[in-house]
Design a protein around this motif. Sequence first.
Motif, PDB file in Angstrom:
ATOM      1  N   SER A   1       0.846  -1.198   0.000  1.00  0.00           N
ATOM      2  CA  SER A   1       0.000   0.000   0.000  1.00  0.00           C
ATOM      3  C   SER A   1       0.877   1.241   0.000  1.00  0.00           C
ATOM      4  CB  SER A   1      -0.884   0.020   1.246  1.00  0.00           C
ATOM      5  OG  SER A   1      -0.089   0.203   2.417  1.00  0.00           O
TER       6      SER A   1
ATOM      7  N   GLU B   1       0.517   3.649   2.048  1.00  0.00           N
ATOM      8  CA  GLU B   1       0.826   3.897   3.458  1.00  0.00           C
ATOM      9  C   GLU B   1       2.096   3.173   3.879  1.00  0.00           C
ATOM     10  OE1 GLU B   1      -1.420   3.816   7.818  1.00  0.00           O
ATOM     11  OE2 GLU B   1      -2.136   2.502   6.204  1.00  0.00           O
ATOM     12  N   GLN B   2       2.248   1.918   3.462  1.00  0.00           N
ATOM     13  CA  GLN B   2       3.446   1.154   3.813  1.00  0.00           C
ATOM     14  C   GLN B   2       4.697   1.738   3.152  1.00  0.00           C
ATOM     15  OE1 GLN B   2       1.583  -2.593   2.469  1.00  0.00           O
ATOM     16  NE2 GLN B   2       2.280  -3.512   4.387  1.00  0.00           N
TER      17      GLN B   2
ATOM     18  N   GLY C   1       5.736   5.146   4.572  1.00  0.00           N
ATOM     19  CA  GLY C   1       5.983   5.124   6.017  1.00  0.00           C
ATOM     20  C   GLY C   1       7.313   5.742   6.421  1.00  0.00           C
TER      21      GLY C   1
ATOM     22  N   ILE D   1       7.392   9.534   5.790  1.00  0.00           N
ATOM     23  CA  ILE D   1       6.527  10.248   6.736  1.00  0.00           C
ATOM     24  C   ILE D   1       7.225  10.390   8.089  1.00  0.00           C
ATOM     25  CG2 ILE D   1       4.396  10.000   8.080  1.00  0.00           C
ATOM     26  CD1 ILE D   1       3.064   8.973   5.493  1.00  0.00           C
TER      27      ILE D   1
ATOM     28  N   THR E   1       0.809  12.950   4.524  1.00  0.00           N
ATOM     29  CA  THR E   1      -0.304  12.362   5.276  1.00  0.00           C
ATOM     30  C   THR E   1      -1.606  12.458   4.480  1.00  0.00           C
ATOM     31  OG1 THR E   1       0.767  12.934   7.372  1.00  0.00           O
ATOM     32  CG2 THR E   1      -1.595  12.457   7.445  1.00  0.00           C
TER      33      THR E   1
ATOM     34  N   VAL F   1      -1.817   9.596   1.989  1.00  0.00           N
ATOM     35  CA  VAL F   1      -2.216   8.338   2.629  1.00  0.00           C
ATOM     36  C   VAL F   1      -3.693   8.375   3.016  1.00  0.00           C
ATOM     37  CG1 VAL F   1      -1.849   6.864   4.643  1.00  0.00           C
ATOM     38  CG2 VAL F   1       0.121   7.813   3.411  1.00  0.00           C
ATOM     39  N   GLU F   2      -4.163   9.537   3.471  1.00  0.00           N
ATOM     40  CA  GLU F   2      -5.588   9.676   3.803  1.00  0.00           C
ATOM     41  C   GLU F   2      -6.469   9.417   2.586  1.00  0.00           C
ATOM     42  OE1 GLU F   2      -5.950  13.613   5.306  1.00  0.00           O
ATOM     43  OE2 GLU F   2      -5.281  13.102   7.343  1.00  0.00           O
TER      44      GLU F   2
ATOM     45  N   GLU G   1      -5.767   7.524   0.052  1.00  0.00           N
ATOM     46  CA  GLU G   1      -5.756   6.079  -0.193  1.00  0.00           C
ATOM     47  C   GLU G   1      -6.700   5.356   0.761  1.00  0.00           C
ATOM     48  OE1 GLU G   1      -2.358   2.634  -0.584  1.00  0.00           O
ATOM     49  OE2 GLU G   1      -2.413   3.810   1.273  1.00  0.00           O
ATOM     50  N   LYS G   2      -6.626   5.691   2.041  1.00  0.00           N
ATOM     51  CA  LYS G   2      -7.468   5.029   3.050  1.00  0.00           C
ATOM     52  C   LYS G   2      -8.950   5.264   2.782  1.00  0.00           C
ATOM     53  CE  LYS G   2      -4.341   4.978   7.054  1.00  0.00           C
ATOM     54  NZ  LYS G   2      -4.099   5.533   8.412  1.00  0.00           N
TER      55      LYS G   2
END
Length: 594
Positions: A113, A115-116, A119, A122, A182, A185-186, A188-189
């Motif tokens: 992902s 996010e991964q 990471g 970030i 951030t 990633v938001e 994506e989530k």
Amino acid sequence: MAITGKPLAATAGAATFQKGGNAVDAACAMLAATCTMWDVLSWGGETQALIYNPKTKKVIAINAMGVAPAGATPEFFKGKGYNFPPEYGPLAATTPGTPGGLLHMLANYGTLSLEQVLGPAIEMAAGYPIDAQTANSIERGKEQIKQWPYSKKVFLTHPGEKREAPEAGEIFVQKDLLQTLTKLVEAEKTAIKQGKSRKDAIMAAYDRFYKGDIAREIVRGSQEQGGLFTMEDLAKWKPLEETPLSVDYKGIEVYKMQQWTQGPVLLQALNILENFDLKPMGYNSAKYIHTVYQAMNLAFADRDFYYGDSYAPPAEPMEGLLSKQYAKQRASVIQYDKNDPNIGPGDPYPFEGKKNPYLDLLKARGYEMDTSQRNFAPTHDLRNGSSMVDYQDRLWRGTTTVEAADEEGWVVSITPSGGWIPACIAGNTGVGMSQRMQSFVLDASLNPYNVVEPGKRPRVTLTPSLALKGGKPFVSFAVQGGDTQDQNLLQFFLNMVEFGMTVQQATEAANFNSNQLWLSLGGTKTEDRQPKPGQLLLNESTPEKVRDELKKLGYTLTFYDRTSGPINAIYFDWEHGSLWGGSSNHGEDYGIGW
């Protein structure tokens, strides 16, 4: 295997492998980390990548080069007194390419992902101990940084003090960039919660950067500081997948990006050098140096006149430029008893069965070469100090590289850049804007294929490399250093193929550099860019006999202890089933294998 320009960023790649990611995931993690560490690039810069896909057995190219924004015309820049677009500031910026390139690669060829993969970057944006190179670069560039309010806010952590930049080892916090990453990633989530696929969720982050609130702040911040970006510029731009260019050199397929980079220079030089028996000349003998120097000059003369954006007219004559017959003709003009200061572009069109539309322009231009003094290397960070100190700084810094390979057979070679310090940051995003506009020309007599216009890509120096042997990956390699990149990569490749060096030996071996070419970076006046014929940079270890022989051939010699940017490479040892990483001792570049 994970190799890149900073140890912390290489660790980010290795950690991504430990999460179960493939080489594309690891490369994206390293790219994100190096951008966050300002390893002579930022999030607003550009990315170009070659990827070997083990499922298709093909090499693909990712073109994530930004374009000239609305209003960027020759008339605009000439009206401000420039002969080339500026080196620094908002008017030096092409549209951001790196975020789009990273997200495209990850969505289509990665497994983890966003996010991964983001990471580590970030975590770094939240605060990491800044390295001395970056901290000192900020201090050197602080007077320019003070021109731009958002850059001043981020970089000058001790305003008003004698040293206004961070100290080496100080925890460097980038709140605005942390918020930007951030937000990606938001996005994506949110998309995942809405039932979107992994790929669509990553592309939702893409849309937020190029069409949403991040884009609005980039445009606002750029325009506030005098830039030309519009929302339409960002929304219309997209990364492109391309078929790379390639040639066969003694049974080895060598792949480079298309002609919007300088990559085909290496291919042209290899074609020319195939007409010579290099190994008996001896590594870095006078005869070898002279032959390779002349071949490089022929290739660079063609680059300087014929290369440009393959998506904008006129069409570049790449078939002719890369033909073996054209290379044989070019090889035939090399003079063995002296340097030729009048090398100019050839005529590749007959090798395509066409007539050159610019013969009159070539004749009018002539091949006169300027002999005025100027600095040897491309300028990323030229301010006070001697030219050799500046040259050392550029060798140790320069554009970064990313190399990754995994057990499945994925191979990635990236040469990202843009947004180097002193960077102009776009509003409250933490995103440093590119400085790649300076690689355009404003005068068609210099290069009719590379004249600036809105929506067009500049012809850049950035040039990752991949080579296959017997249909399998042989070596993945890249280097930093502006116009010297393909000079150094050519010699690295020949060191391995002709002289039997290991990949690590080849990254550290002494190189030589020609300055008989038009600089792609640095200076806004024609005299800042003009070639310096016969000027040759050699390693200090060069024997006196070789020096004397080269002087007799008409060369002006300069010496330094390091004559290459940091070369990073991965060699594929199919006999033993292992990977050999190479990372030169010329910078902070670092590799981790497992």
